[in-house]
Design an enzyme around this catalytic site. Structure first.
Site, short mmCIF file in Angstrom:
data_model
loop_
_atom_site.label_atom_id
_atom_site.label_comp_id
_atom_site.label_asym_id
_atom_site.label_seq_id
_atom_site.Cartn_x
_atom_site.Cartn_y
_atom_site.Cartn_z
N LYS A 38 -6.99 0.07 -0.80
CA LYS A 38 -6.28 -0.13 -2.74
C LYS A 38 -5.16 0.00 -2.36
O LYS A 38 -4.29 -0.59 -1.34
CB LYS A 38 -6.88 0.74 -3.36
CG LYS A 38 -6.40 2.29 -2.49
CD LYS A 38 -6.72 3.70 -2.86
CE LYS A 38 -6.30 4.54 -2.01
NZ LYS A 38 -6.58 6.29 -2.11
N ARG A 136 -11.70 16.73 -8.42
CA ARG A 136 -10.70 15.63 -9.67
C ARG A 136 -11.89 14.01 -9.70
O ARG A 136 -12.58 14.42 -10.46
CB ARG A 136 -9.69 14.44 -8.39
CG ARG A 136 -8.60 13.51 -8.95
CD ARG A 136 -8.25 13.09 -7.93
NE ARG A 136 -8.33 11.87 -6.69
CZ ARG A 136 -7.82 11.77 -6.22
NH1 ARG A 136 -6.32 11.37 -6.11
NH2 ARG A 136 -8.53 10.77 -5.47
N HIS A 168 -14.23 13.48 -0.93
CA HIS A 168 -12.42 13.11 -0.31
C HIS A 168 -12.29 14.78 -0.52
O HIS A 168 -12.55 15.28 -0.88
CB HIS A 168 -12.28 12.25 -1.38
CG HIS A 168 -10.77 11.54 -1.15
ND1 HIS A 168 -10.04 11.31 -0.22
CD2 HIS A 168 -9.10 11.46 -2.26
CE1 HIS A 168 -9.26 10.87 -0.09
NE2 HIS A 168 -8.72 10.91 -1.57
N ARG A 224 -12.58 6.68 7.26
CA ARG A 224 -12.21 6.32 5.86
C ARG A 224 -10.38 6.64 5.70
O ARG A 224 -10.25 6.63 4.22
CB ARG A 224 -13.09 6.77 4.23
CG ARG A 224 -13.46 6.02 2.91
CD ARG A 224 -13.18 6.53 1.40
NE ARG A 224 -13.54 7.73 1.29
CZ ARG A 224 -13.87 9.09 1.61
NH1 ARG A 224 -15.01 8.86 1.77
NH2 ARG A 224 -13.20 9.59 1.29
N TYR A 267 29.02 1.09 -9.49
CA TYR A 267 28.70 1.18 -10.76
C TYR A 267 29.56 3.10 -10.16
O TYR A 267 28.88 3.68 -9.88
CB TYR A 267 27.73 1.74 -11.02
CG TYR A 267 27.26 -0.12 -11.75
CD1 TYR A 267 28.22 -0.48 -12.18
CD2 TYR A 267 25.99 -0.24 -11.37
CE1 TYR A 267 28.02 -2.35 -12.64
CE2 TYR A 267 25.26 -2.02 -11.54
CZ TYR A 267 26.26 -2.22 -12.35
OH TYR A 267 26.07 -3.30 -12.95
N CYS A 314 22.11 -0.35 -7.35
CA CYS A 314 22.04 -1.67 -8.44
C CYS A 314 20.77 -1.81 -9.08
O CYS A 314 19.70 -1.49 -8.05
CB CYS A 314 23.45 -2.49 -8.89
SG CYS A 314 24.66 -1.66 -8.37
N MET A 315 20.77 -2.42 -9.54
CA MET A 315 19.41 -3.04 -10.06
C MET A 315 19.17 -4.53 -9.47
O MET A 315 17.60 -4.03 -8.43
CB MET A 315 18.97 -3.89 -11.70
CG MET A 315 18.05 -4.37 -11.91
SD MET A 315 18.11 -5.10 -13.29
CE MET A 315 18.01 -3.71 -14.50
N ASP A 316 19.51 -5.13 -8.95
CA ASP A 316 19.45 -6.49 -7.91
C ASP A 316 20.66 -5.91 -6.08
O ASP A 316 20.18 -6.65 -5.32
CB ASP A 316 20.90 -7.13 -8.70
CG ASP A 316 19.65 -7.41 -9.82
OD1 ASP A 316 18.83 -7.36 -10.20
OD2 ASP A 316 20.98 -7.54 -11.01
C1 LIG Z 1 -6.89 7.09 -1.24
C2 LIG Z 1 -8.11 7.69 -0.18
C3 LIG Z 1 -8.21 7.24 0.68
C4 LIG Z 1 -6.96 7.32 1.88
O1 LIG Z 1 -6.60 8.07 1.83
P1 LIG Z 1 -5.61 8.61 3.42
O2 LIG Z 1 -4.54 9.01 2.72
O3 LIG Z 1 -4.28 6.91 2.54
O4 LIG Z 1 -6.46 7.90 5.17
C5 LIG Z 1 -9.75 8.06 1.67
N1 LIG Z 1 -10.38 8.11 0.30
C6 LIG Z 1 -10.78 8.43 -0.80
C7 LIG Z 1 -11.79 8.66 -2.13
C8 LIG Z 1 -9.15 7.97 -1.62
O5 LIG Z 1 -9.50 7.82 -2.86
#
Ligand SMILES: *Cc1c(COP(=O)(O)O)cnc(C)c1O
Length: 388
Positions: A38, A136, A168, A224, A267, A314-316
């Site tokens: 992701k 969540r 999760h 995962r 700056y 700075c920005m750049d």
């Molecule tokens: C982001 C995410 C992960 C991975 O988590 P890490 O801490 O980067 O390993 C696994 N499952 C779900 C649902 C997530 O949103």
């Protein structure tokens, strides 16, 4: 010196990525891996990273949005892809047509997915995302019995195939915390109820990086991980687990000049040269993901030596104090973060200075930073991978 040589560069080391797959595999007892790519592969480039991970034996991919899932398909990825964050009002049709597995995180999603599957004349592959304590996204205990009955009906009708169930963890980075086991127990119970109702779950999964590295007993059918693949420890205080950072952020000196003692730099003159010195200008700034609050609080590596960034970011651009005796020259490489084993600063130092986690730093690299890939397969997504 061409302008390309001076560009800010995020070098993505695909060999390090593959190494990290091995670390996770070993620590999780050899469980199959769904790699989380992701947020554009945590800022590393989702498509090239996904190709390299699949070549390294990762079995499936996980993303947040439907757009992220479709981007992988557009990038030539045919492996299983799961998308888990969308509203019930999302347009599921293209994802179903592309064979994307869809999370069902609440009761309102199922009718929308069923309708989209019917409109496509296809079977939607779904996984139930259950909330076991993160509170969540995900199906609550209260919603579960009703949704289970609907899932059984939708599968009997041929609109969906319920392939999996996942959850999760809220506190996986505290491996001994009892809430981890409580969440695992709730997942086991809900999976057993699904199976008892006739759903043939093929995969049950829960373990993010922290759990994959420290709780092989909770690997279920697949782990995962996200951040650990990119070589960053989900529990920095517990060590690096032998992971190798995949991203190295660098630039090149575009100007080197003398500054005399007592002169203020950048700056606001927040830094004044305490003695005659030589400074270098590095063309990365907060528009590129070098946070302004890091001003005066980070070092860079130049020619294998650590030198302090001084004055405002700075920005750049920002300024480095090269020291009075420096022989650094325009075009010299400046490493902002990379692998400490090469004497480069670690991204964790930025996270500490910023009061955040390294996840936020690597996903925040942006602006004019160009990505380059080294190592891994020669061919990535039809383009040569090694374009440095
Ligand atoms: C982001 C995410 C992960 C991975 O988590 P890490 O801490 O980067 O390993 C696994 N499952 C779900 C649902 C997530 O949103």
């Amino acid at each position: 010196m061409t302008s390309a040589d001076q560009q800010a560069l995020a070098t993505i080391d695909l060999d390090a990525l593959v190494h990290n797959v091995g670390v996770i595999r070993e620590r999780s007892g050899g469980a199959p891996i769904m790699a989380v790519v992701k947020a554009d592969g945590y800022g590393h480039g989702a498509v090239p990273v996904a190709h390299a991970l699949l070549a390294a034996g990762v079995r499936e991919l996980g993303v947040c949005t439907l757009e992220e899932a479709l981007e992988l398909r557009a990038g030539g990825i045919t492996a299983p892809v799961l998308s888990w964050l969308h509203s019930a009002g999302a347009d599921f049709g293209p994802a179903i047509a592309a064979g994307i597995e869809l999370a069902v995180p609440g009761p309102a999603h199922l009718p929308a997915i069923v309708a989209a599957a019917r409109a496509q004349g296809a079977v939607a592959i779904v996984s139930v995302k259950v909330d076991t304590g993160l509170n969540r996204n995900g199906v609550t205990e209260e919603e579960w019995p009703g949704l289970l009955a609907e899932l059984v009906r939708a599968e009997a009708d041929g609109a969906v195939r319920v392939r999996g169930m996942f959850t999760h963890f809220a506190r996986a980075d505290e491996p001994d915390h009892p809430v981890i086991d409580l969440q695992a127990e709730r997942l086991r119970k809900m999976a057993a109820e699904a199976r008892a109702a006739g759903l043939e779950l093929e995969v049950v999964h829960a373990a993010n990086s922290a759990a994959a590295l420290t709780r092989p007993d909770l690997a279920f059918d697949m782990v995962r991980p996200g951040i650990a693949l990119y070589g960053l420890s989900p529990m920095p205080e517990a060590g690096d687990f032998g992971l190798r950072p995949v991203m190295r952020l660098s630039g090149r000196l575009v100007r080197v000049k003398r500054v005399v003692a007592g002169e203020g730099v950048s700056y606001g003159h927040t830094w004044t040269a305490p003695a005659d010195t030589i400074v270098g200008i590095v063309p990365l700034g907060y528009a590129d993901g070098v946070p302004r609050v890091l001003s005066g609080r980070f070092d860079v590596a130049i020619g294998g030596e650590l030198r302090p960034a001084v004055g405002r970011v700075c920005m750049d651009q920002f300024v480095v104090d090269l020291g009075a005796g420096s022989d650094a020259a325009v075009g010299d490489e400046v490493v902002l973060f990379g692998d400490p084993r090469r004497g480069e600063p670690h991204v964790q130092q930025w996270a500490d200075a910023l009061g955040t986690i390294h996840y936020e730093v690597v996903t925040g690299i942006k602006g004019r930073v160009r990505r380059g890939y080294i190592g891994g397969e020669r061919h990535i997504g039809g383009k040569t991978g090694n374009n440095l």
